[in-house]
Design a protein around this motif. Structure first.
Motif, PDB file in Angstrom:
ATOM      1  N   GLY A  77       9.312  -5.175  -1.657  1.00  0.00           N
ATOM      2  CA  GLY A  77       7.926  -4.950  -2.053  1.00  0.00           C
ATOM      3  C   GLY A  77       7.717  -5.186  -3.537  1.00  0.00           C
ATOM      4  N   GLN A  78       8.673  -4.750  -4.344  1.00  0.00           N
ATOM      5  CA  GLN A  78       8.581  -4.967  -5.793  1.00  0.00           C
ATOM      6  C   GLN A  78       8.640  -6.460  -6.115  1.00  0.00           C
ATOM      7  N   ARG A  79       9.564  -7.192  -5.465  1.00  0.00           N
ATOM      8  CA  ARG A  79       9.664  -8.642  -5.697  1.00  0.00           C
ATOM      9  C   ARG A  79       8.384  -9.360  -5.291  1.00  0.00           C
ATOM     10  N   MET A  80       7.737  -8.849  -4.230  1.00  0.00           N
ATOM     11  CA  MET A  80       6.515  -9.464  -3.738  1.00  0.00           C
ATOM     12  C   MET A  80       5.303  -9.101  -4.598  1.00  0.00           C
ATOM     13  N   GLY A  81       5.496  -8.166  -5.518  1.00  0.00           N
ATOM     14  CA  GLY A  81       4.397  -7.778  -6.402  1.00  0.00           C
ATOM     15  C   GLY A  81       3.444  -6.762  -5.809  1.00  0.00           C
ATOM     16  N   ILE A  82       3.884  -6.089  -4.748  1.00  0.00           N
ATOM     17  CA  ILE A  82       3.036  -5.077  -4.119  1.00  0.00           C
ATOM     18  C   ILE A  82       3.058  -3.829  -4.989  1.00  0.00           C
ATOM     19  N   LYS A  83       1.865  -3.338  -5.325  1.00  0.00           N
ATOM     20  CA  LYS A  83       1.750  -2.159  -6.177  1.00  0.00           C
ATOM     21  C   LYS A  83       0.958  -1.084  -5.458  1.00  0.00           C
ATOM     22  N   PHE A  84       1.417   0.141  -5.598  1.00  0.00           N
ATOM     23  CA  PHE A  84       0.743   1.298  -5.014  1.00  0.00           C
ATOM     24  C   PHE A  84       0.394   2.271  -6.129  1.00  0.00           C
ATOM     25  N   SER A  85      -0.455   3.224  -5.826  1.00  0.00           N
ATOM     26  CA  SER A  85      -0.799   4.233  -6.829  1.00  0.00           C
ATOM     27  C   SER A  85       0.436   5.074  -7.140  1.00  0.00           C
ATOM     28  N   GLU A  86       0.418   5.710  -8.281  1.00  0.00           N
ATOM     29  CA  GLU A  86       1.536   6.576  -8.693  1.00  0.00           C
ATOM     30  C   GLU A  86       1.805   7.676  -7.667  1.00  0.00           C
ATOM     31  N   ALA A  87       0.745   8.108  -6.965  1.00  0.00           N
ATOM     32  CA  ALA A  87       0.870   9.204  -6.004  1.00  0.00           C
ATOM     33  C   ALA A  87       1.444   8.754  -4.655  1.00  0.00           C
ATOM     34  N   ALA A  88       1.557   7.455  -4.445  1.00  0.00           N
ATOM     35  CA  ALA A  88       2.046   6.945  -3.153  1.00  0.00           C
ATOM     36  C   ALA A  88       3.503   7.326  -2.947  1.00  0.00           C
ATOM     37  N   HIS A  89       3.862   7.563  -1.708  1.00  0.00           N
ATOM     38  CA  HIS A  89       5.245   7.870  -1.339  1.00  0.00           C
ATOM     39  C   HIS A  89       6.127   6.674  -1.668  1.00  0.00           C
ATOM     40  N   GLU A  90       7.367   6.920  -2.037  1.00  0.00           N
ATOM     41  CA  GLU A  90       8.274   5.820  -2.394  1.00  0.00           C
ATOM     42  C   GLU A  90       8.474   4.835  -1.253  1.00  0.00           C
ATOM     43  N   TYR A  91       8.295   5.280  -0.013  1.00  0.00           N
ATOM     44  CA  TYR A  91       8.469   4.391   1.138  1.00  0.00           C
ATOM     45  C   TYR A  91       7.196   3.625   1.483  1.00  0.00           C
ATOM     46  N   ALA A  92       6.161   3.700   0.666  1.00  0.00           N
ATOM     47  CA  ALA A  92       4.894   3.029   0.967  1.00  0.00           C
ATOM     48  C   ALA A  92       5.066   1.535   1.265  1.00  0.00           C
ATOM     49  N   PRO A  93       5.893   0.783   0.506  1.00  0.00           N
ATOM     50  CA  PRO A  93       6.052  -0.642   0.850  1.00  0.00           C
ATOM     51  C   PRO A  93       6.646  -0.851   2.250  1.00  0.00           C
ATOM     52  N   VAL A  94       7.582   0.007   2.616  1.00  0.00           N
ATOM     53  CA  VAL A  94       8.213  -0.095   3.940  1.00  0.00           C
ATOM     54  C   VAL A  94       7.205   0.267   5.019  1.00  0.00           C
ATOM     55  N   ALA A  95       6.460   1.345   4.787  1.00  0.00           N
ATOM     56  CA  ALA A  95       5.457   1.779   5.756  1.00  0.00           C
ATOM     57  C   ALA A  95       4.398   0.694   5.960  1.00  0.00           C
ATOM     58  N   LEU A  96       3.983   0.037   4.881  1.00  0.00           N
ATOM     59  CA  LEU A  96       2.990  -1.028   4.986  1.00  0.00           C
ATOM     60  C   LEU A  96       3.537  -2.189   5.815  1.00  0.00           C
ATOM     61  N   GLY A  97       4.764  -2.599   5.534  1.00  0.00           N
ATOM     62  CA  GLY A  97       5.367  -3.688   6.306  1.00  0.00           C
ATOM     63  C   GLY A  97       5.456  -3.363   7.783  1.00  0.00           C
ATOM     64  N   ILE A  98       5.864  -2.151   8.104  1.00  0.00           N
ATOM     65  CA  ILE A  98       5.961  -1.740   9.512  1.00  0.00           C
ATOM     66  C   ILE A  98       4.575  -1.677  10.138  1.00  0.00           C
ATOM     67  N   PHE A  99       3.598  -1.138   9.400  1.00  0.00           N
ATOM     68  CA  PHE A  99       2.232  -1.032   9.914  1.00  0.00           C
ATOM     69  C   PHE A  99       1.662  -2.406  10.264  1.00  0.00           C
ATOM     70  N   VAL A 100       1.902  -3.390   9.418  1.00  0.00           N
ATOM     71  CA  VAL A 100       1.349  -4.729   9.621  1.00  0.00           C
ATOM     72  C   VAL A 100       2.093  -5.488  10.718  1.00  0.00           C
ATOM     73  N   LEU A 101       3.403  -5.311  10.814  1.00  0.00           N
ATOM     74  CA  LEU A 101       4.207  -6.163  11.690  1.00  0.00           C
ATOM     75  C   LEU A 101       4.729  -5.504  12.964  1.00  0.00           C
ATOM     76  N   ASP A 102       4.672  -4.193  13.080  1.00  0.00           N
ATOM     77  CA  ASP A 102       5.243  -3.530  14.261  1.00  0.00           C
ATOM     78  C   ASP A 102       4.282  -2.475  14.785  1.00  0.00           C
ATOM     79  N   TRP A 103       3.379  -2.896  15.640  1.00  0.00           N
ATOM     80  CA  TRP A 103       2.363  -1.989  16.163  1.00  0.00           C
ATOM     81  C   TRP A 103       2.925  -1.014  17.189  1.00  0.00           C
ATOM     82  N   SER A 104       4.185  -1.145  17.552  1.00  0.00           N
ATOM     83  CA  SER A 104       4.772  -0.243  18.536  1.00  0.00           C
ATOM     84  C   SER A 104       5.174   1.098  17.926  1.00  0.00           C
ATOM     85  N   ARG A 105       5.203   1.184  16.612  1.00  0.00           N
ATOM     86  CA  ARG A 105       5.648   2.392  15.943  1.00  0.00           C
ATOM     87  C   ARG A 105       4.548   3.441  15.925  1.00  0.00           C
ATOM     88  N   ALA A 106       4.869   4.639  16.409  1.00  0.00           N
ATOM     89  CA  ALA A 106       3.916   5.757  16.384  1.00  0.00           C
ATOM     90  C   ALA A 106       3.913   6.444  15.026  1.00  0.00           C
TER      91      ALA A 106
END
Length: 110
Positions: A77-106
């Protein structure tokens, strides 16, 4: 000759793809191959982004929810230039990737 293969080739290999694939723009030929029409909306993406996107797809597809995978997702996520707010969880880049690409995850990390 699947639609998924066609878009995979367009996005990951060619870097130039049809950006409006609604059902009215996709036909199935008599031999079963997909045919796309109306290339009024297209997008070009560079090699660096295509490579990083491919890494993201593999990371999500093979994800076993380990800290090592999450760390790799954070670095990607850092290499891709994805930026989140300071308050975002450290796993926010991973969560975003899973949200966009794996709709099976609850549930998402973090």
């Amino acid at each position: 000759g699947s639609l998924t293969s066609a878009f995979g080739k367009m996005i990951l290999e060619e870097g130039f793809f049809h950006a409006d694939p609604h059902p009215g723009n996709v036909y199935v030929m008599p031999d079963g191959t997909p045919a796309l029409i109306d290339f009024g909306q297209v997008k070009r993406i560079g090699y660096k982004f295509r490579r990083e996107f491919a890494e993201l797809v593999l990371l999500v597809a093979d994800n076993k929810d380990t800290r090592e995978e999450y760390d790799a997702g954070i670095r990607l996520g850092q290499r891709m230039g994805i930026k989140f707010s300071e308050a975002a969880h450290e796993y926010a880049p991973v969560a975003l990737g899973i949200f966009v690409l794996d709709w099976s995850r609850a549930e998402l990390p973090g």
